[in-house]
Design a protein around this motif. Sequence first.
Motif, mmCIF file in Angstrom:
data_model
loop_
_atom_site.group_PDB
_atom_site.id
_atom_site.type_symbol
_atom_site.label_atom_id
_atom_site.label_comp_id
_atom_site.label_asym_id
_atom_site.label_seq_id
_atom_site.Cartn_x
_atom_site.Cartn_y
_atom_site.Cartn_z
ATOM 1 N N ARG A 89 0.833 -1.205 0.000
ATOM 2 C CA ARG A 89 0.000 0.000 0.000
ATOM 3 C C ARG A 89 0.872 1.260 0.000
ATOM 4 O O ARG A 89 0.575 2.233 -0.706
ATOM 5 C CB ARG A 89 -0.939 -0.004 1.210
ATOM 6 C CG ARG A 89 -2.244 -0.745 0.974
ATOM 7 C CD ARG A 89 -3.202 -0.586 2.133
ATOM 8 N NE ARG A 89 -2.749 -1.324 3.297
ATOM 9 C CZ ARG A 89 -3.040 -2.595 3.534
ATOM 10 N NH1 ARG A 89 -3.780 -3.262 2.667
ATOM 11 N NH2 ARG A 89 -2.605 -3.206 4.621
ATOM 12 N N VAL A 92 2.493 1.679 -3.509
ATOM 13 C CA VAL A 92 1.516 2.146 -4.510
ATOM 14 C C VAL A 92 1.171 3.614 -4.269
ATOM 15 O O VAL A 92 1.136 4.422 -5.200
ATOM 16 C CB VAL A 92 0.239 1.272 -4.477
ATOM 17 C CG1 VAL A 92 -0.857 1.889 -5.343
ATOM 18 C CG2 VAL A 92 0.545 -0.135 -4.968
ATOM 19 N N PHE A 93 0.940 3.973 -3.003
ATOM 20 C CA PHE A 93 0.584 5.364 -2.673
ATOM 21 C C PHE A 93 1.713 6.313 -3.058
ATOM 22 O O PHE A 93 1.482 7.364 -3.669
ATOM 23 C CB PHE A 93 0.272 5.489 -1.182
ATOM 24 C CG PHE A 93 -0.126 6.878 -0.762
ATOM 25 C CD1 PHE A 93 -1.412 7.338 -0.987
ATOM 26 C CD2 PHE A 93 0.788 7.737 -0.167
ATOM 27 C CE1 PHE A 93 -1.783 8.619 -0.617
ATOM 28 C CE2 PHE A 93 0.426 9.023 0.203
ATOM 29 C CZ PHE A 93 -0.862 9.459 -0.020
ATOM 30 N N THR A 116 -5.489 0.224 -4.567
ATOM 31 C CA THR A 116 -4.805 0.452 -3.290
ATOM 32 C C THR A 116 -5.517 -0.246 -2.139
ATOM 33 O O THR A 116 -4.880 -0.562 -1.124
ATOM 34 C CB THR A 116 -4.712 1.971 -3.006
ATOM 35 O OG1 THR A 116 -4.212 2.635 -4.172
ATOM 36 C CG2 THR A 116 -3.768 2.257 -1.855
ATOM 37 N N THR A 117 -6.796 -0.507 -2.271
ATOM 38 C CA THR A 117 -7.559 -1.122 -1.172
ATOM 39 C C THR A 117 -7.913 -2.578 -1.493
ATOM 40 O O THR A 117 -7.284 -3.509 -1.000
ATOM 41 C CB THR A 117 -8.834 -0.305 -0.896
ATOM 42 O OG1 THR A 117 -9.566 -0.108 -2.123
ATOM 43 C CG2 THR A 117 -8.477 1.046 -0.315
ATOM 44 N N ILE A 306 -1.641 -4.083 -9.743
ATOM 45 C CA ILE A 306 -0.692 -3.384 -8.864
ATOM 46 C C ILE A 306 0.628 -3.158 -9.596
ATOM 47 O O ILE A 306 1.218 -2.071 -9.530
ATOM 48 C CB ILE A 306 -0.446 -4.195 -7.567
ATOM 49 C CG1 ILE A 306 -1.747 -4.320 -6.752
ATOM 50 C CG2 ILE A 306 0.651 -3.533 -6.724
ATOM 51 C CD1 ILE A 306 -2.360 -3.015 -6.326
#
Length: 575
Positions: A89, A92-93, A116-117, A306
């Motif tokens: 996470r 990716v963020f 992301t989730t 992803i």
Amino acid sequence: MIKLLRYLKPYKFHVVAILALLFTQAIAELYLPTLMSDIINKGIVDGDNSYIWQTGIRMILVSGLSGIAAILATLLATKSAVGFGTILRKEVFHKVEEFSLNEVDKIGTASLITRTTNDITQIQQVAIMILRMMLYAPIMSIGAAIMAIKEDSGLSWVILVVIPVIAVVIGLIMVKALPLFKIIQSKVDKLNLVLRENLTGMRVIRAFNKVEYEKVRFDKANEDLTDTNIKVNKIMSILMPVLMLIFNLTTICILWFGGKRIDTGDMQVGSLLAFIQYIMQMMFSILMLTMMFVLVPRAQASSQRINEVLDTELEIKDINRTKNGSSMQGYIEFKDVTFRYPGAEESVLENISFSAKPGETTAIIGGTGSGKSTLVNLIPRFYDVEKGDILVDGVSVKEMSQETLRKKIGLVPQKAVLFSGTIKENLRYGKEDATDIEIAHAAKVAQAESFISELGEGYDSYIAQGGNNVSGGQKQRLSIARALIRKPEIYVFDDSFSALDFKTDAKLRAALKGETKDATVIIVAQRVTTVMDADRIIVLEDGKIVGMGTHKELLQGNEVYREIVSSQLSEEELA
């Protein structure tokens, strides 16, 4: 999926410990049927109660060891997988934070939220299963097959028949299900998009009485996702009954042929029972792997999404060199700048050339779609130009780090954006260490002090997500205060006064003059009254500069500007 496993590196010692624990658990569980066989063959048949007790105690100890190993392996697997998800996470963020606006548009905001989730959650769940089961199941299946052959090699042909049959069944089902798992994630994106648009556009939806229409749109996306899920589950539901049928037929075969071998004296009863247990261990290990195959395809689809984010080649990068700028801080120069959005046929801006100096106000005016906002978005390098160059302090923006460039700029965007938190926290977004005095001063200049003081808790009053509990004009004034508190070299006001009444607009512009006297100010506006006092007014039409000068100069010599002015001001005001 394999590509993402590099993010498990911080937990490599956990993984090694899990392997050791799973190996211990597998050896212990594989030893139990042998002990049971010995109890029957040596203890019960010979009537040796002492041997039965001794072997029974050994079975209890081995079972205890197996249980402890299983608990510890599960704890470590869970900790590693959750940590793995946290790292993913974060990666990716951080990657998305580096995206240009074009890259965000290309993938889509709703899709980035889902990735992301939901997608990372899918991968995290499978990571737990991989660490806990996918490592354990092969050890058990191979070990059980070896132990079964050791107990009685005469029945080993059963293994050679069963495994290919199971492999064919699983393969056929996976071929049908795998494409659907990929489709599911795209449909989750669609559902997320519809929901997000409904939540953010609630006022518009109600104002136009489109609630029922939006319900239908949501139901359609929801039913589409549901139908695909049902289709996948129908396919996967075939798997378990078929495997159980194979398991039961295998058990019948073992009992049938094993019974004949006992009759001929080639096999003992205890060995037959142990052989059955080993075959069951082997087949249930295969079943565990099969259950993994139910989850892995969806996780594989998620991991591809992803990786798509993580592998995106950034269009806007910092280069590893810096140049010294001019002594004039805040000087901006556009040199024959041409820009088009990716995929667009026509340029939004063509051959734009002008300069803006500290202590001056440069205003940009033009009709809707003339390229005003696009032009100012190029200054902080939200997009890169197609041709030409933009210089800040004599240095190309491409040769400056994005952080250095953006520290020079105080931007007030066309759409005022506030974050959930207090007013004070929102204003400190412009300068983290701003004092209460600085905050109050910025609010005063931005004409926000009056309405803030009327709120119950003043600067500690809470701002809802998106600033939905304040008016459009209040949001604009807070956005302006946030930029002022930064005291940048360059101020960019992108149609930032549109929601203000004429009186507040005039007071704000008067206050800004003293506050921004040493900075470069660029104002994009629709109102002529907002730009009349600018040192330089740039008139845009269809992405080209069709006029440049003061208000009086343009009024006398530029037809486009005069049309804009005459549409807003009366003849008396023009005179």
